[in-house]
Design an enzyme around this catalytic site. Structure first.
Site, PDB file in Angstrom:
ATOM      1  N   ASP A  39      37.582  32.402  -3.908  1.00 53.03           N
ATOM      2  CA  ASP A  39      36.304  33.056  -4.142  1.00 53.03           C
ATOM      3  C   ASP A  39      36.129  33.271  -5.645  1.00 53.03           C
ATOM      4  OD1 ASP A  39      33.950  34.533  -3.044  1.00 53.03           O
ATOM      5  OD2 ASP A  39      34.924  36.227  -4.052  1.00 53.03           O
TER       6      ASP A  39
ATOM      7  N   GLU B 186      35.040  28.318  -5.949  1.00 47.31           N
ATOM      8  CA  GLU B 186      33.733  28.458  -6.591  1.00 47.31           C
ATOM      9  C   GLU B 186      33.928  28.484  -8.109  1.00 47.31           C
ATOM     10  OE1 GLU B 186      30.947  31.122  -3.788  1.00 47.31           O
ATOM     11  OE2 GLU B 186      32.716  32.178  -4.511  1.00 47.31           O
TER      12      GLU B 186
END
Length: 805
Positions: free
Chosen positions: A433, A470
């Site tokens: 993340d 990400e």
């Protein structure tokens, strides 16, 4: 300490700092580039810095006349790394005779460990820890195993400007009580914690020859089975649901696995804060009553919001402790259940041919400060684990309490935690993340540590573990302000994947932060306008052609050196073609460095995106076709295709753009294919109200709702497109040079037919190309390729819904 009438009071001693004429050492400037221009001072060598860091500290500056000019606190991570960086054991280390506990806390003035009788029982004993160079430790009898404990740390905390006594879990905990109120002293290697045949699981792992063979299905654990009546009611919504081999959900996953799908990406499954582990405390809505309200009503969302902090639902991006499975997904949050059942889940998915990816959230923590059960790391070494701005305030660009992987022991904790999940739970991959908020060096070190794992020594083949994340570049880390970060462009050449927002935005149109009516290649830009664009028709045609260029680079692995004839007729490398904000479209050095996708848990589902952006008068048949077109572009792309759970069955969240806390109601997945969850009420006000005027008329329009036949047809087409991907290695080329030599696009340049992409992939003999035509137009388009005869792929020949193109 305090400042009164310009005078510093309340201090015990002071040290005169020595000005340095030289700038900061290169090693310091590289680690903390945002302060590289600061003036430099030296602490005299006679000062005991090891004891100094345990105190409240302030820096005061004075003019030539001795008048105080300014006073500020200190940030200590740099000196803590220089003096106390530690590579030895941490956490609980078990031997036959005893258990050694190790805690890194160099700023602590005192530390002890409190042992308890059970997860909620009384205090049994408090044992003093001994310190050596910042490491606190103690040895206790082996028969204390299975007791619960907390560390008691006396430490100065900058958030309160006081010396505080903090009770905290072990940062290296491998077991917890419900809600993490205590750490369970557990030997993770105990035979009693292993499912049958657990040690042999490495021999049963699904085959994976190359990372280029990977395809990923992103799934939330509770979504998978919360509404699945074929799962035992006591197992729904948790780890054990995956062990129900004949459930509707497992049958669905098995069909995709047989077609070629390789990995299931599970949203956060470590210990996070936002769901109570005690099931008796959960609150639920009456779904039968909510179903009686109209599809565009605000009653459903009001009922969900009223209990959303007390229901069992959240995505889990609010980490407390990274190294222990989440208790709310276990049958019992205390004791061994969460460990055993997590392992059973991995085992069950592996046995139907699917490897398991764990979603890890190392970029921030749920809480900080000396109080509260969900603050752990900031109690142990206050101010160290979290990234702070120049004024000493915690950075919150990643949500809250941003962590600082540029600090040695944060980097170490991240890598150690990954090894824990890879070795102890046999996890097959990790999705990071906000990976861009982590330093590139940490990611490279993590990859190296994982890939060095071997079956003989660790029971794991680390060469098969894939990393991606990400790579967004924003906040305080943007443009390498905190060191070289793991952003998209920086990760080129590492073999670590990053999400490709270029292909996502070009297929869908606009971006998730813009107007939801912005159209893209698949949603009707220029060819089927929805009324949003009032400008020149030539502008939308040009925008469509630009999107086609971006998609074609994505289809070619998003390679920075792939050369495309663009819509202007120019030959350009992927890195020379820019997005609308000026960033290069192509940025990878290898196809395994791009995660190609059109939807994920964030933002609307694919079907909801299509329903928002396409003209209101479009038929449901056309919307289904567009859904399949978008999925096909991802499935037939070079690189790693990534699909959000339910996009293959027209999943809807009733147009909710951020369903992280929207309960089971808006996040429903139906593997019986009876419904796609469209029109279950206006989505929650907080993130959607500004678009309710667009959402309401669509939800209330019956033509938007697909039938079961639509859902089944789209799923059949999705399975077919997976079969096509895995029918030939040409769709999964593993090197940049292979793609540059074999992948061609045929509808390019000035004379291109709008809304049509034609890609060919040639085999080694150049006489049997695979052809993919991706056609947004309603009617078939004849785009000739000299010397090539085209026909429907064998996987599609029995599918009546496939068009001749």
């Amino acid at each position: 300490m305090r400042v009164s009438d310009g005078v510093i009071e309340g201090y015990d001693s002071k040290v005169d700092l020595q000005p340095e004429h030289a700038s900061l050492p290169d090693s310091v400037a590289q680690k903390f580039p945002f302060i590289s221009s600061y003036r430099t001072f030296r602490v005299p060598s006679s000062v005991d810095v090891a004891n100094l860091v345990k105190c409240q500290l302030a820096i005061a500056s004075f003019d030539a006349h001795g008048k105080r000019q300014d006073v500020t606190g200190l940030q200590l991570p740099g000196v803590l790394d220089d003096m106390f960086a530690y590579t030895g054991p941490l956490g609980a280390v078990f031997s036959d005779e005893d258990v050694c506990l190790y805690l890194w806390a160099p700023t602590a003035q005192d530390a002890s460990v409190c042992f308890f009788d059970g997860p909620a029982g009384p205090l049994l004993q408090t044992v003093q820890l001994k310190e050596l160079n910042g490491l606190w430790s103690v040895t206790v009898p082996r028969d204390w195993e299975n007791l619960y404990y907390l560390y008691e740390v006396k430490v100065y905390h900058p958030s309160t400007s006081q010396v505080e006594t903090c009770l905290a879990d072990d940062p290296y905990a491998r077991g917890l009580s419900a809600n993490g109120t205590r750490t369970w002293l557990v030997d993770i290697n105990s035979e009693t914690l292993k499912p049958a045949s657990w040690d042999e699981l490495s021999d049963e792992k699904p085959n994976l020859d190359s990372f280029s063979d990977i395809s990923i299905y992103e799934l939330h654990i509770r979504d998978f089975s919360a509404h699945d009546c074929t799962v035992d009611c006591n197992s729904r919504g948790g780890f054990r649901a995956f062990t129900c081999q004949d459930s509707a959900g497992m049958c669905h996953l098995r069909k995709m696995s047989v077609a070629g799908l390789t990995h299931v990406h599970l949203l956060p499954s470590f210990h996070f804060a936002s769901v109570d582990d005690n099931k008796n405390n959960w609150k639920f809505v009456d779904e039968a009553e909510l179903a009686k309200f109209p599809p565009g009503s605000d009653e459903q969302q009001a009922a969900i919001v009223a209990i959303q902090e007390e229901d069992p639902y959240n995505w889990g991006y609010d980490p407390v402790l990274w190294g222990v499975p989440k208790g709310s997904y276990a049958s019992n949050p205390d004791g061994p259940s969460r460990i055993i059942e997590y392992r059973q889940m991995v085992q069950a998915l592996n046995r139907i041919g699917l490897r398991v990816v764990m979603d890890v959230v190392y970029n921030h923590l749920n809480s900080s400060g000396p109080f509260g059960v969900s603050s752990v790391l900031d109690k142990i070494v206050p101010g160290y684990y979290l990234r702070r701005d120049i004024n000493g305030q915690i950075e919150n660009s990643a949500a809250m309490n941003n962590t600082a992987s540029e600090h040695f022991m944060v980097d170490r904790l991240i890598v150690d935690d990954l090894l824990n999940w890879a070795i102890n739970y046999k996890v097959d991959g990790f999705r990071f993340d906000l990976m861009g908020h982590i330093m590139k060096n940490t990611m490279i070190r993590a990859k190296s540590a994982l890939q060095n794992l071997t079956r003989d020594v660790h029971g794991v083949d680390g060469s098969k573990i894939y990393l991606y994340g990400e790579g967004w570049d924003f906040g305080e880390v943007a443009q390498n302000k905190r060191g070289i970060n793991a952003s998209q462009i920086n990760m080129s050449g590492t073999g670590i994947g990053s999400f490709n927002d270029r292909i996502r935005d070009s297929v869908n149109g606009g971006n998730p932060f813009g107007n939801p009516l912005q159209q893209g290649f698949s949603t009707g830009l220029f060819l089927e306008p929805n009324g949003y664009y009032q400008g020149n028709e030539a502008d939308t045609r040009r925008a469509l052609a630009t999107y086609a260029d971006h998609i074609q680079i994505g289809l070619a692995g998003n390679l920075k050196d792939y050369v495309l004839i663009t819509h202007t007729g120019e030959a350009k490398k992927g890195s020379e073609i820019n997005t609308f904000d000026g960033s290069p479209v192509g940025y990878t050095s290898s196809p395994v460095e791009t995660i190609n996708y059109v939807s994920a848990h964030d933002n609307e589902t694919l079907f909801d995106t299509v329903s928002l952006k396409t003209p209101i008068g479009l038929s449901i048949d056309e919307r289904c076709r567009i859904n399949h077109l978008a999925s096909s572009m991802i499935a037939l792309s070079q690189g790693i295709p990534f699909f959000h759970a339910g996009d293959e069955i027209l999943r809807s969240k009733s147009l909710d753009r951020d369903s992280y806390n929207s309960g089971d109601w808006f996040n429903k997945l139906d593997f019986t294919y009876e419904t796609n969850n469209w029109g279950v009420g206006l989505p929650p006000r907080d993130k959607n109200e500004e678009n309710w005027h667009l959402i309401k008329p669509r939800l209330e329009n019956p033509s938007f709702r697909p039938s079961k036949n639509h859902i089944l047809s789209v799923f059949d087409n999705f399975v077919d497109i997976l079969k096509i991907r895995y029918s030939s290695p040409l769709f999964r080329l593993s090197t940049a040079s292979d793609i540059e030599q074999r992948v061609r696009f045929h509808n390019t340049g000035h004379s291109l037919v709008p809304g049509v992409i034609v890609m060919s992939i040639e085999d080694a003999r150049n006489d049997r190309p695979e052809i993919a035509q991706l056609d947004k137009r309603r009617s078939s388009q004849a785009v000739s390729i000299p010397g090539v005869h085209r026909s429907i792929h064998r996987a599609q020949k029995n599918n009546s819904s496939v068009r001749s193109t």
